[in-house]
Design a protein around this motif. Structure first.
Motif, PDB file in Angstrom:
ATOM      1  N   GLY A 110      15.283 -17.485  10.381  1.00 34.86           N
ATOM      2  CA  GLY A 110      15.710 -16.397   9.501  1.00 34.86           C
ATOM      3  C   GLY A 110      16.831 -16.823   8.571  1.00 34.86           C
ATOM      4  O   GLY A 110      16.853 -16.458   7.391  1.00 34.86           O
ATOM      5  N   GLY A 119      18.967  -5.144   1.192  1.00 39.14           N
ATOM      6  CA  GLY A 119      19.246  -6.041   2.305  1.00 39.14           C
ATOM      7  C   GLY A 119      20.550  -5.749   3.004  1.00 39.14           C
ATOM      8  O   GLY A 119      20.663  -5.919   4.225  1.00 39.14           O
ATOM      9  N   SER A 167      18.757  -4.627  10.309  1.00 37.95           N
ATOM     10  CA  SER A 167      17.635  -5.503  10.650  1.00 37.95           C
ATOM     11  C   SER A 167      16.658  -4.832  11.607  1.00 37.95           C
ATOM     12  O   SER A 167      15.447  -5.086  11.535  1.00 37.95           O
ATOM     13  CB  SER A 167      18.150  -6.806  11.267  1.00 37.95           C
ATOM     14  N   VAL A 169      14.267  -2.741   9.589  1.00 36.31           N
ATOM     15  CA  VAL A 169      13.295  -3.633   8.947  1.00 36.31           C
ATOM     16  C   VAL A 169      12.263  -4.116   9.961  1.00 36.31           C
ATOM     17  O   VAL A 169      11.058  -4.167   9.676  1.00 36.31           O
ATOM     18  CB  VAL A 169      14.009  -4.830   8.296  1.00 36.31           C
ATOM     19  N   ALA A 170      12.731  -4.468  11.165  1.00 41.60           N
ATOM     20  CA  ALA A 170      11.834  -4.940  12.216  1.00 41.60           C
ATOM     21  C   ALA A 170      10.807  -3.870  12.577  1.00 41.60           C
ATOM     22  O   ALA A 170       9.614  -4.168  12.736  1.00 41.60           O
ATOM     23  CB  ALA A 170      12.637  -5.350  13.444  1.00 41.60           C
ATOM     24  N   ALA A 176      12.570 -10.232   9.437  1.00 39.49           N
ATOM     25  CA  ALA A 176      13.559  -9.181   9.681  1.00 39.49           C
ATOM     26  C   ALA A 176      14.984  -9.731   9.639  1.00 39.49           C
ATOM     27  O   ALA A 176      15.900  -9.083   9.112  1.00 39.49           O
ATOM     28  CB  ALA A 176      13.285  -8.517  11.027  1.00 39.49           C
ATOM     29  N   LEU A 177      15.183 -10.930  10.178  1.00 43.21           N
ATOM     30  CA  LEU A 177      16.519 -11.521  10.216  1.00 43.21           C
ATOM     31  C   LEU A 177      16.908 -12.195   8.909  1.00 43.21           C
ATOM     32  O   LEU A 177      18.083 -12.504   8.711  1.00 43.21           O
ATOM     33  CB  LEU A 177      16.596 -12.543  11.357  1.00 43.21           C
ATOM     34  N   SER A 178      15.946 -12.441   8.032  1.00 42.57           N
ATOM     35  CA  SER A 178      16.249 -13.148   6.785  1.00 42.57           C
ATOM     36  C   SER A 178      16.728 -12.227   5.678  1.00 42.57           C
ATOM     37  O   SER A 178      17.331 -12.694   4.708  1.00 42.57           O
ATOM     38  CB  SER A 178      15.010 -13.903   6.298  1.00 42.57           C
ATOM     39  N   LEU A 179      16.483 -10.939   5.793  1.00 43.32           N
ATOM     40  CA  LEU A 179      16.797 -10.022   4.700  1.00 43.32           C
ATOM     41  C   LEU A 179      18.298  -9.963   4.419  1.00 43.32           C
ATOM     42  O   LEU A 179      18.722  -9.977   3.254  1.00 43.32           O
ATOM     43  CB  LEU A 179      16.260  -8.623   5.015  1.00 43.32           C
ATOM     44  N   SER A 180      19.114  -9.916   5.466  1.00 47.33           N
ATOM     45  CA  SER A 180      20.561  -9.862   5.263  1.00 47.33           C
ATOM     46  C   SER A 180      21.109 -11.134   4.608  1.00 47.33           C
ATOM     47  O   SER A 180      21.883 -11.055   3.650  1.00 47.33           O
ATOM     48  CB  SER A 180      21.263  -9.603   6.599  1.00 47.33           C
ATOM     49  N   SER A 199      20.713 -11.355  16.400  1.00 53.70           N
ATOM     50  CA  SER A 199      19.303 -11.220  16.755  1.00 53.70           C
ATOM     51  C   SER A 199      19.072 -10.473  18.058  1.00 53.70           C
ATOM     52  O   SER A 199      17.923 -10.350  18.491  1.00 53.70           O
ATOM     53  CB  SER A 199      18.671 -12.620  16.865  1.00 53.70           C
ATOM     54  N   VAL A 224      16.928  -7.312  17.496  1.00 52.34           N
ATOM     55  CA  VAL A 224      15.593  -7.723  17.046  1.00 52.34           C
ATOM     56  C   VAL A 224      14.806  -8.333  18.198  1.00 52.34           C
ATOM     57  O   VAL A 224      13.599  -8.114  18.337  1.00 52.34           O
ATOM     58  CB  VAL A 224      15.704  -8.708  15.868  1.00 52.34           C
TER      59      VAL A 224
END
Length: 310
Positions: A105, A139, A144, A147-148, A179-183, A246, A249
């Motif tokens: 991510g 973002g 997250s 988003v997940a 999900a973890l990459s958006l931020s 994480s 998530v």
């Protein structure tokens, strides 16, 4: 460079010692007895042996001294809630799982974020700039775990392209990674846009343009190298966030990472597990900051020179 690195390494060890000391004291300052429920029905002699096994019958400073001595050797003790579960082994077994989805991510988010920030800066005031800023706002604003949940709904319930939960194959990491990459995408897009705009307005960039330097050479040799330096600072907290960010998530996608143990340790008042994972994350955070300092010194020699004069 050697003196600069050695100095930063000393600061790292000192910071880690202070962080572990404060964490230990705060955990033991919590009200209540971590073994009260487990040992309440035991005979007094067995109960005393139980407390002696975990060293809870010793003075607090003695407990801390034993903890530091064992931690230096890599022994973080055993779980209070689950006797026989070695904390170091638990971290070594499940940390790579958290690191995998968090690392994927972070890499995806940093790469896309930097590219979007550069595009937004060079297309300032145009639709790509507005689109990037919209993505950044979304973002930062949307957690997250939301988003997940949305990703699960669209890609597993509606489209049935990817599995909802599980672990073992690459396809199980796709949705958690997104999900973890958006931020990180939002964070690095904003930073790179602001840094690039600042660099583009500098005199040496104007001079390079006047000399006829190509746009590709201008971007890679002048703009990116100077604009990316402040963004490197974010890598330290982001690396530690690979694990801490994480946890929720992991729960949503039923991923067997460190998150489940950290949450259950807090619920069960498992002092040793909380302490072990806190020290692990603190050490990771501090080492990441140390590496960021070294990268700073390599990218910009002025930093290590000015540091050596102090």
């Amino acid at each position: 460079m050697f003196k600069f690195t050695l100095k930063r390494f000393g600061y790292m060890l000192l910071t880690l010692f202070i962080a572990s000391s404060i964490t230990f004291m705060l955990i033991h300052a919590m009200p209540g007895d971590p073994l009260a429920v487990a040992a309440r029905k035991l005979p007094e002699q067995i109960k005393a042996n139980y407390y002696a096994k975990y060293g809870l019958n010793k003075p607090l400073l003695t407990q801390y001294g034993l903890f530091v001595k064992n931690a230096v050797k890599g022994d973080l003790g055993q779980s209070l809630a689950s006797p026989g579960r070695d904390i170091t082994e638990t971290i070594m077994k499940h940390a790579p799982i958290s690191a995998r989805i968090g690392g994927q991510g972070l890499i995806l988010g940093v790469t896309i974020g930097i590219l979007l920030g550069i595009v937004a800066a060079f297309k300032r005031g145009k639709w790509p700039d507005y689109l990037v800023m919209f993505i950044a706002i979304v973002g930062i604003s949307v957690p997250s775990f939301v988003v997940a949940s949305l990703l699960q709904f669209f890609f597993t319930v509606k489209l049935t392209w990817l599995p909802t939960t599980g672990w073992g194959e690459f396809k199980h990491t796709i949705l958690p990674t997104i999900a973890l990459s958006l931020s990180p995408i939002a964070t690095y897009a904003r930073y790179m846009r602001a840094n690039c705009l600042d660099v583009i307005g500098q005199d040496y960039i104007i001079t390079a343009k006047a000399k006829g330097v190509s746009n590709v050479s201008l971007v890679f040799k002048h703009v990116i190298r100077n604009a990316i330096l402040p963004a490197i600072t974010l890598l330290g907290p982001q690396v530690a966030g690979i694990f801490t960010g994480s946890f929720v998530v992991e729960s949503i996608f039923s991923i067997p990472g460190l998150g489940q143990y950290f949450v259950s340790a807090i619920t069960d008042r498992d002092y040793t597990m909380i302490m072990g994972q806190s020290i692990f994350v603190s050490a990771l955070f501090i080492v990441a900051l140390f590496l960021v300092d070294i990268i700073y010194g390599l990218v910009d020699p002025r930093i290590r020179v000015s540091s050596g004069k102090r």
